[in-house]
Write a protein that holds these residues in place. Structure first.
Motif, PDB file in Angstrom:
ATOM      1  N   THR A 470     -33.945   5.572 -34.854  1.00  0.00           N
ATOM      2  CA  THR A 470     -33.257   6.130 -33.693  1.00  0.00           C
ATOM      3  C   THR A 470     -32.881   5.064 -32.686  1.00  0.00           C
ATOM      4  OG1 THR A 470     -35.416   6.555 -32.688  1.00  0.00           O
ATOM      5  CG2 THR A 470     -34.414   8.344 -33.927  1.00  0.00           C
ATOM      6  N   GLY A 471     -33.492   3.898 -32.804  1.00  0.00           N
ATOM      7  CA  GLY A 471     -33.162   2.823 -31.875  1.00  0.00           C
ATOM      8  C   GLY A 471     -32.033   1.938 -32.359  1.00  0.00           C
ATOM      9  N   PHE A 472     -31.333   2.401 -33.391  1.00  0.00           N
ATOM     10  CA  PHE A 472     -30.235   1.605 -33.944  1.00  0.00           C
ATOM     11  C   PHE A 472     -29.113   1.489 -32.929  1.00  0.00           C
ATOM     12  CE2 PHE A 472     -26.341   1.072 -36.381  1.00  0.00           C
ATOM     13  CZ  PHE A 472     -26.699   0.073 -37.263  1.00  0.00           C
ATOM     14  N   SER A 473     -28.666   0.281 -32.704  1.00  0.00           N
ATOM     15  CA  SER A 473     -27.632   0.046 -31.695  1.00  0.00           C
ATOM     16  C   SER A 473     -26.255   0.264 -32.290  1.00  0.00           C
ATOM     17  CB  SER A 473     -27.740  -1.385 -31.158  1.00  0.00           C
ATOM     18  OG  SER A 473     -26.688  -1.653 -30.269  1.00  0.00           O
ATOM     19  N   GLN A 474     -25.408   0.892 -31.512  1.00  0.00           N
ATOM     20  CA  GLN A 474     -24.052   1.162 -31.980  1.00  0.00           C
ATOM     21  C   GLN A 474     -23.280  -0.130 -32.194  1.00  0.00           C
ATOM     22  OE1 GLN A 474     -21.862   3.774 -29.486  1.00  0.00           O
ATOM     23  NE2 GLN A 474     -19.966   3.563 -30.611  1.00  0.00           N
ATOM     24  N   GLU A 475     -23.547  -1.117 -31.362  1.00  0.00           N
ATOM     25  CA  GLU A 475     -22.813  -2.363 -31.490  1.00  0.00           C
ATOM     26  C   GLU A 475     -23.331  -3.216 -32.634  1.00  0.00           C
ATOM     27  OE1 GLU A 475     -24.110  -1.216 -28.742  1.00  0.00           O
ATOM     28  OE2 GLU A 475     -22.327  -0.664 -27.586  1.00  0.00           O
ATOM     29  N   SER A 476     -24.536  -2.918 -33.100  1.00  0.00           N
ATOM     30  CA  SER A 476     -25.113  -3.747 -34.154  1.00  0.00           C
ATOM     31  C   SER A 476     -24.422  -3.475 -35.473  1.00  0.00           C
ATOM     32  CB  SER A 476     -26.614  -3.460 -34.285  1.00  0.00           C
ATOM     33  OG  SER A 476     -27.150  -4.174 -35.361  1.00  0.00           O
ATOM     34  N   SER A 477     -24.168  -4.511 -36.205  1.00  0.00           N
ATOM     35  CA  SER A 477     -23.524  -4.370 -37.511  1.00  0.00           C
ATOM     36  C   SER A 477     -24.383  -4.950 -38.613  1.00  0.00           C
ATOM     37  CB  SER A 477     -22.160  -5.080 -37.504  1.00  0.00           C
ATOM     38  OG  SER A 477     -22.341  -6.460 -37.230  1.00  0.00           O
ATOM     39  N   THR A 478     -25.650  -5.212 -38.313  1.00  0.00           N
ATOM     40  CA  THR A 478     -26.553  -5.803 -39.285  1.00  0.00           C
ATOM     41  C   THR A 478     -27.388  -4.712 -39.914  1.00  0.00           C
ATOM     42  OG1 THR A 478     -26.673  -7.799 -37.971  1.00  0.00           O
ATOM     43  CG2 THR A 478     -28.380  -7.485 -39.639  1.00  0.00           C
ATOM     44  N   VAL A 479     -27.178  -4.444 -41.179  1.00  0.00           N
ATOM     45  CA  VAL A 479     -27.936  -3.449 -41.923  1.00  0.00           C
ATOM     46  C   VAL A 479     -28.407  -4.090 -43.205  1.00  0.00           C
ATOM     47  CG1 VAL A 479     -27.872  -1.164 -42.986  1.00  0.00           C
ATOM     48  CG2 VAL A 479     -26.511  -1.621 -40.951  1.00  0.00           C
ATOM     49  N   ASP A 480     -29.621  -3.810 -43.572  1.00  0.00           N
ATOM     50  CA  ASP A 480     -30.180  -4.396 -44.785  1.00  0.00           C
ATOM     51  C   ASP A 480     -29.379  -3.937 -46.001  1.00  0.00           C
ATOM     52  OD1 ASP A 480     -32.265  -5.841 -46.193  1.00  0.00           O
ATOM     53  OD2 ASP A 480     -32.840  -3.882 -46.955  1.00  0.00           O
ATOM     54  N   PHE A 481     -29.000  -4.871 -46.856  1.00  0.00           N
ATOM     55  CA  PHE A 481     -28.154  -4.544 -47.993  1.00  0.00           C
ATOM     56  C   PHE A 481     -28.866  -3.636 -48.985  1.00  0.00           C
ATOM     57  CE2 PHE A 481     -25.832  -8.658 -47.029  1.00  0.00           C
ATOM     58  CZ  PHE A 481     -24.762  -7.992 -46.475  1.00  0.00           C
ATOM     59  N   VAL A 482     -30.156  -3.838 -49.150  1.00  0.00           N
ATOM     60  CA  VAL A 482     -30.898  -2.976 -50.068  1.00  0.00           C
ATOM     61  C   VAL A 482     -30.902  -1.544 -49.555  1.00  0.00           C
ATOM     62  CG1 VAL A 482     -33.134  -2.595 -51.134  1.00  0.00           C
ATOM     63  CG2 VAL A 482     -32.305  -4.924 -50.797  1.00  0.00           C
ATOM     64  N   GLN A 483     -31.049  -1.424 -48.251  1.00  0.00           N
ATOM     65  CA  GLN A 483     -31.059  -0.099 -47.648  1.00  0.00           C
ATOM     66  C   GLN A 483     -29.695   0.569 -47.777  1.00  0.00           C
ATOM     67  OE1 GLN A 483     -31.627   0.149 -43.370  1.00  0.00           O
ATOM     68  NE2 GLN A 483     -33.217   1.660 -43.698  1.00  0.00           N
ATOM     69  N   ILE A 484     -28.648  -0.195 -47.637  1.00  0.00           N
ATOM     70  CA  ILE A 484     -27.302   0.359 -47.768  1.00  0.00           C
ATOM     71  C   ILE A 484     -27.088   0.929 -49.158  1.00  0.00           C
ATOM     72  CG2 ILE A 484     -24.865  -0.272 -47.832  1.00  0.00           C
ATOM     73  CD1 ILE A 484     -25.392  -2.201 -45.588  1.00  0.00           C
ATOM     74  N   ASP A 485     -27.564   0.228 -50.162  1.00  0.00           N
ATOM     75  CA  ASP A 485     -27.376   0.700 -51.523  1.00  0.00           C
ATOM     76  C   ASP A 485     -28.111   2.005 -51.779  1.00  0.00           C
ATOM     77  OD1 ASP A 485     -25.835  -1.488 -51.993  1.00  0.00           O
ATOM     78  OD2 ASP A 485     -27.473  -2.708 -52.817  1.00  0.00           O
ATOM     79  N   LYS A 486     -29.201   2.226 -51.068  1.00  0.00           N
ATOM     80  CA  LYS A 486     -29.992   3.431 -51.301  1.00  0.00           C
ATOM     81  C   LYS A 486     -29.452   4.637 -50.544  1.00  0.00           C
ATOM     82  CE  LYS A 486     -34.360   1.049 -52.245  1.00  0.00           C
ATOM     83  NZ  LYS A 486     -35.768   0.883 -51.825  1.00  0.00           N
ATOM     84  N   VAL A 487     -28.785   4.433 -49.441  1.00  0.00           N
ATOM     85  CA  VAL A 487     -28.309   5.541 -48.615  1.00  0.00           C
ATOM     86  C   VAL A 487     -26.934   5.982 -49.095  1.00  0.00           C
ATOM     87  CG1 VAL A 487     -27.648   6.249 -46.295  1.00  0.00           C
ATOM     88  CG2 VAL A 487     -29.620   4.751 -46.631  1.00  0.00           C
ATOM     89  N   PRO A 488     -26.753   7.260 -49.457  1.00  0.00           N
ATOM     90  CA  PRO A 488     -25.408   7.738 -49.821  1.00  0.00           C
ATOM     91  C   PRO A 488     -24.494   7.654 -48.601  1.00  0.00           C
ATOM     92  CG  PRO A 488     -27.111   9.289 -50.524  1.00  0.00           C
ATOM     93  CD  PRO A 488     -27.770   8.307 -49.616  1.00  0.00           C
ATOM     94  N   THR A 489     -23.399   6.945 -48.768  1.00  0.00           N
ATOM     95  CA  THR A 489     -22.508   6.757 -47.622  1.00  0.00           C
ATOM     96  C   THR A 489     -21.886   8.062 -47.160  1.00  0.00           C
ATOM     97  OG1 THR A 489     -20.750   6.213 -49.189  1.00  0.00           O
ATOM     98  CG2 THR A 489     -21.997   4.382 -48.246  1.00  0.00           C
ATOM     99  N   VAL A 490     -21.610   8.956 -48.111  1.00  0.00           N
ATOM    100  CA  VAL A 490     -21.010  10.225 -47.719  1.00  0.00           C
ATOM    101  C   VAL A 490     -21.981  11.044 -46.869  1.00  0.00           C
ATOM    102  CG1 VAL A 490     -21.765  11.505 -49.763  1.00  0.00           C
ATOM    103  CG2 VAL A 490     -19.690  12.195 -48.578  1.00  0.00           C
ATOM    104  N   LEU A 491     -23.286  10.861 -47.079  1.00  0.00           N
ATOM    105  CA  LEU A 491     -24.277  11.559 -46.262  1.00  0.00           C
ATOM    106  C   LEU A 491     -24.186  11.115 -44.807  1.00  0.00           C
ATOM    107  CD1 LEU A 491     -26.742  13.362 -45.851  1.00  0.00           C
ATOM    108  CD2 LEU A 491     -28.181  11.471 -46.610  1.00  0.00           C
ATOM    109  N   VAL A 492     -24.013   9.820 -44.591  1.00  0.00           N
ATOM    110  CA  VAL A 492     -23.895   9.316 -43.221  1.00  0.00           C
ATOM    111  C   VAL A 492     -22.659   9.900 -42.552  1.00  0.00           C
ATOM    112  CG1 VAL A 492     -23.718   7.254 -41.798  1.00  0.00           C
ATOM    113  CG2 VAL A 492     -25.096   7.212 -43.888  1.00  0.00           C
TER     114      VAL A 492
END
Length: 765
Positions: A470-492
């Motif tokens: 919940t503390g994710f910053s809107q301006e931040s663009s740094t996301v762990d690549f492993v985490q990105i692969d696990k999260v369905p983008t359409v869900l976001v």
């Protein structure tokens, strides 16, 4: 003549005297005093002497002569005539009243006369009868004395024989007692057996060791059997509670120690209570009440233990209700269970009020209803999460209409789920039972607090599903690549759109329903503020929606950037061969971008607009129509490279300033443009890290020119995309050792060949 005149006053005086006597009797005056006054008229009373003669006409001392003298002296003829008329009227009225008095009492006088006559007739022979009665009584008395005298000597013998007869009866009863007891045992008349034995017990205590030893032994053996039968009845579950209570009373009469029985019976009662069904019938609750009442009568000192058993019983039953809450149950079923428990507690409270079961039930019901409300919100959150995860993880297999249906199902689950919860909770406050009336204000507060907490927790759960805190910053663009692969983008992306739906549709609807059905409350302290604050929830979901949308763009951009970085790092650009076709990374970029477009079109509203910006800006200058670039092709390599470098820098100085990254909106156009711009910007940075030979630079030129024509169908901000493509080309030019571009005819030929190949592949598919 004189005689006649003298006789007339005498007759008049007699008549007046009689009238005065009647008046005296009418006014209840003393006749004796009146007679005395009449007998001695010459002696006036002290009252008459002092009173006025005209005012003493109604007194006992009235003197007519004095009255007439005074009246004649004080009145004239006319006054005398008026007095005469008035007095005549008064006399007439008095005569009439006297006649009425006599007439009204005439019947009483006649009845009294008849009664006196009958009394005289009845009493006439009474003296003779009384004399005869007296003689007979005297005769009876003499004969009684004769009998007493003759029987006096035998009376003592008769009384002695009577005592002996009673003693023999008792002895016979003692000898017959064992037989009587056995008959009572066979007939199960245990009360008679106890009564017979307790009656004979004093004799056994006095003579049981001598004359009646055998009878005592046989009777005690029979009573041992009676005691065993009473104990068996006491422990029998089939016997009614009244029979058990009678058995305990009989055992007490036999001086049997009941303390052990009390502990055993209480343990048996405890086992019976623990084995009750979760929802006992009214008959079983009535039996429990009777049992408690009987135990209090039989064992008065067992009240504390019964209170413990009652609390254990209801604690166990309420715990069963808590277990049922783990599975979502309708509010009507929960209310039915709680109402039954409340009625049972009230019924048992009439027997043992010291247990305070209604207060205990009210407190426990309060916790259960609060838990039920919290559980309902938790189940709704789980259902919403299941709908989102189920459809988002399989979105690659879904067609466009199916994914849109999944999004609509998610919205319906949120909106309809909240409405269904409100309908469920409405049952909790619509009841008019004493239990619900006491908890109504608390329930209203719990429902409002529940929605506030539900929306906050749902927002946190959305962040958890999206793979970000919940503390994710809107301006931040740094996301762990492993985490990105696990999260369905359409869900976001679905979460972003769902946040907008909750803010604009669900929360206003919930607020309206809460105001209609759950207004009031106020049981919580005012220092905590209102339980439900829709403005705060709307701001929360507005912020979360923006973060999810930005998160989706970051995930897509970084995924494509990772792919581009891998593709650009693999070849050796200093040894790159002359370009013959568009590079493979362009196909991969377009493929990934088509996936973004497909997802965005299914989730976000709005159609992609086809805006064609003017090519008059410096950012849209085509390399194929630039005469300066054609002229540079005729120069030497060194001069052309230096001139091209200077040209690019000079062009930047005079180009129109362009805003590349605009405000992000919940539309297809905004999201697609932002993703593409970020990807091209990332591509520019990747190109700056490489070193190219002439062929490598020409390959980048070919790829960017092909992208310029291919991306027109996806974007509405064509000028910005052209500018970014040119920036990539310029970055390659800066990093090239021999930056000589391809000639326009060759560039067009290669691009047309690629387009023809794509068209052929599409036709074959």
């Amino acid at each position: 003549m004189a005689t006649t005149v003298g006789a007339a006053p005498t007759a008049l005086d007699e008549k007046a005297r009689r009238t005065r006597d009647l008046l005296a009797s009418f006014y209840n005056t003393d006749s004796a005093a009146a007679g005395a006054t009449a007998a001695s008229p010459a002696r006036p009373s002290p009252t008459a002497a002092t009173a006025s003669p005209l005012e003493s006409i109604n007194s006992t001392s009235f003197n007519p002569d004095v009255y007439m003298d005074v009246l004649v002296q004080q009145s004239n003829l006319e006054a005398l005539l008026q007095r005469h008329v008035k007095m005549a009227a008064e006399i007439k009225n008095l005569d009439t009243d006297l006649q009425m008095l006599v007439y009204e009492n005439y019947n009483k006088f006649i009845s009294a006369t008849d009664t006196i006559k009958r009394m005289k007739t009845n009493i006439a022979g009474m003296e003779t009868n009384m004399e005869q009665l007296l003689s007979k009584i005297t005769s009876v008395q003499s004969r009684s004395d004769t009998v007493n005298t003759s029987l006096f000597n035998k009376r003592e013998n008769i009384e002695k024989l009577h005592r002996t007869r009673n003693l023999l009866r008792k002895v016979q009863f003692i000898y017959d007692l064992p037989t009587r007891l056995n008959k009572c045992i066979k007939a199960e008349a245990y009360a008679d057996a106890v009564r017979f034995f307790t009656g004979a017990k004093p004799i056994f205590e006095a003579y049981g060791d001598t004359s009646f030893q055998d009878c005592k032994k046989a009777s005690e053996e029979a009573m041992d059997l009676v005691i065993q039968q009473l104990q068996a009845k006491l422990y029998s579950d089939s016997e009614p509670i009244e029979a058990r209570a009678e058995a305990v009373v009989l055992l007490k009469q036999l001086n049997f120690p009941v303390d052990n029985l009390k502990s055993n019976l209480l343990e048996k009662l405890e086992d019976c209570l623990l084995n009750l069904q979760t929802e006992p019938t009214q008959a079983s609750v009535g039996d429990i009440s009777k049992t408690f009442r009987a135990y209090l009568i039989i064992f008065p000192d067992s009240e504390s233990r019964l209170i413990e058993l009652a609390h254990a019983l209801f604690t166990n039953r309420y715990e069963t209700v808590r277990e049922a809450l783990k599975e979502r149950i309708p509010s009507t079923d929960l209310l039915a269970m709680l109402r039954g428990l409340w009625e049972d507690a009230t019924a048992i409270d009439e027997v043992i009020s010291e247990a305070a079961l209604p207060a205990f039930s009210l407190e426990t019901t309060r916790d259960i209803i609060k838990q039920h409300i919290a559980t309902a919100f938790l189940h709704l959150q789980t259902e919403i999460s299941d709908v989102l995860v189920t459809h988002s993880t399989s979105n690659e297999k879904l067609e466009e209409s199916q994914l849109q249906t999944a999004m609509e199902k998610s919205k319906i689950k949120v909106s309809q789920g909240c409405i269904d919860l409100l309908q469920e909770f409405r049952h909790l406050i619509d009841g008019n039972t004493e239990l619900l009336v006491k908890l109504k204000d608390l329930i209203i507060d719990w429902v409002q607090e529940g929605f506030q907490d539900f929306f906050q927790k749902l927002d946190g759960h959305f962040h958890l599903l999206s793979g970000r805190s919940t503390g994710f910053s809107q301006e931040s663009s740094t996301v762990d690549f492993v985490q990105i692969d696990k999260v369905p983008t359409v869900l976001v992306l679905m979460l972003a759109q769902l946040c907008v739906f909750i803010e604009q549709t669900t929360i206003p609807k919930v607020t309206e329903d809460l105001a209609d059905s759950f207004s009031g409350g106020g049981a919580r302290s005012s220092e905590y503020g209102p339980p439900f604050v829709p403005g705060e929830i709307c701001r929360l979901y507005r912020s979360s929606g923006e973060k999810f949308l930005q998160h989706y763009i970051n995930i897509k951009t970084q995924k494509i950037s990772k792919l581009l970085n891998k593709r650009f790092s693999t070849p050796v650009w200093l040894k790159h061969k002359e370009p013959r076709e568009v590079n493979m990374f362009v196909d991969l970029l377009l493929l990934e971008f088509n996936g973004v477009v497909s997802e965005v079109k299914q989730i976000l509203p709005g159609l992609i607009r086809r805006h064609r910006h003017s090519d008059s800006t410096g950012s849209t200058t085509s390399s194929r129509s630039n005469p300066m670039r054609e002229d540079m092709l005729n120069r030497s390599n060194t001069n052309r490279s230096r001139s091209q470098f200077l040209e690019n820098h000079l062009a930047k100085l005079f180009e129109q300033k362009m805003e590349i990254f605009t405000k992000l909106e919940y539309t297809q156009e905004s999201v697609i443009s932002t993703v593409l711009k970020l990807c091209l910007k990332s591509l520019q940075e990747i190109v700056r890290l490489q070193t190219f030979n002439r062929s490598g630079f020409q390959q980048i030129q070919l790829d960017m020119e092909f992208l310029k024509s291919s991306l027109k169908e996806f974007i509405d901000d064509e000028a910005a995309i052209s500018f970014l493509l040119k920036e990539v080309n310029n970055a390659a030019h800066e990093r090239c050792l021999d930056p000589i571009p391809l000639e326009a005819p060759i560039l067009d030929k290669l691009i047309n060949a690629k387009l023809a190949k794509i068209k052929e592949q599409s036709a074959n598919m």
